[in-house]
Scaffold this motif. Sequence first.
Motif, mmCIF file in Angstrom:
data_model
loop_
_atom_site.group_PDB
_atom_site.id
_atom_site.type_symbol
_atom_site.label_atom_id
_atom_site.label_comp_id
_atom_site.label_asym_id
_atom_site.label_seq_id
_atom_site.Cartn_x
_atom_site.Cartn_y
_atom_site.Cartn_z
ATOM 1 N N LEU A 93 0.811 -1.211 0.000
ATOM 2 C CA LEU A 93 0.000 0.000 0.000
ATOM 3 C C LEU A 93 0.847 1.266 0.000
ATOM 4 N N THR A 94 2.155 1.130 0.013
ATOM 5 C CA THR A 94 3.026 2.297 0.077
ATOM 6 C C THR A 94 2.921 3.159 -1.181
ATOM 7 N N GLU A 95 2.582 2.545 -2.314
ATOM 8 C CA GLU A 95 2.500 3.283 -3.573
ATOM 9 C C GLU A 95 1.349 4.275 -3.596
ATOM 10 N N ILE A 96 0.373 4.120 -2.711
ATOM 11 C CA ILE A 96 -0.816 4.955 -2.779
ATOM 12 C C ILE A 96 -0.896 5.967 -1.642
ATOM 13 N N ALA B 143 -8.651 9.973 1.382
ATOM 14 C CA ALA B 143 -9.198 8.717 1.881
ATOM 15 C C ALA B 143 -10.018 8.003 0.809
ATOM 16 N N LEU B 144 -10.783 8.756 0.043
ATOM 17 C CA LEU B 144 -11.608 8.154 -1.008
ATOM 18 C C LEU B 144 -10.735 7.566 -2.120
ATOM 19 N N GLU B 145 -9.696 8.295 -2.518
ATOM 20 C CA GLU B 145 -8.782 7.789 -3.556
ATOM 21 C C GLU B 145 -8.022 6.569 -3.061
ATOM 22 N N VAL C 209 -6.933 0.796 -3.136
ATOM 23 C CA VAL C 209 -6.801 -0.482 -2.420
ATOM 24 C C VAL C 209 -7.799 -1.490 -2.974
ATOM 25 N N GLY C 210 -9.037 -1.046 -3.195
ATOM 26 C CA GLY C 210 -10.052 -1.934 -3.760
ATOM 27 C C GLY C 210 -9.653 -2.469 -5.121
ATOM 28 N N ALA C 211 -9.092 -1.605 -5.960
ATOM 29 C CA ALA C 211 -8.663 -2.035 -7.299
ATOM 30 C C ALA C 211 -7.514 -3.037 -7.203
#
Length: 108
Positions: A45-48, A53-55, A60-62
Motif C-alpha cells: 500500500l506504500t504506492e498509494i 481517503a476516497l482515492e 486499495v479496492g482495485a
Amino acid sequence: MSGGVALMPKYLAIDWDSSEARLVYAAASARGSRLRILAAESVPLTEISGQSALETAAAVGAQLRAALDRHSIGRVPTLVCIERTGLELLPLSLPPATDAELPELVAN
C-alpha cells in the motif's frame, strides 16, 4: 457432490495495515477440521500514500480486485480483519424491550 467428490467450502480472509493488504483463500474439508490454502498474497500500500481517503480506498479496492482476479476468486464468505486501533467501541444501553424490538433499537 459430483462424481463422488465432495465439494469443499471456500473462504477468503483479508486484513491490512498501513503498509500492505493481505489475503488468504482457503478450502475447508468436509468436516471443517482442515484448511487447504489455495492462494495467499499481499498487496503493498506504500504506492498509494498521500492520496485522499476516497482515492486510497478506491486504489486499495482495485489492487485487491486484481489480486482476487489473478487467483480466480469470486464470491465467497469473507472475513475482513482490521487493526485494533481502527476500532472505536461505544457503550450501548437499551431500554427494556422484547426480542422482536431489539433489532430496530440497535439500528437506531
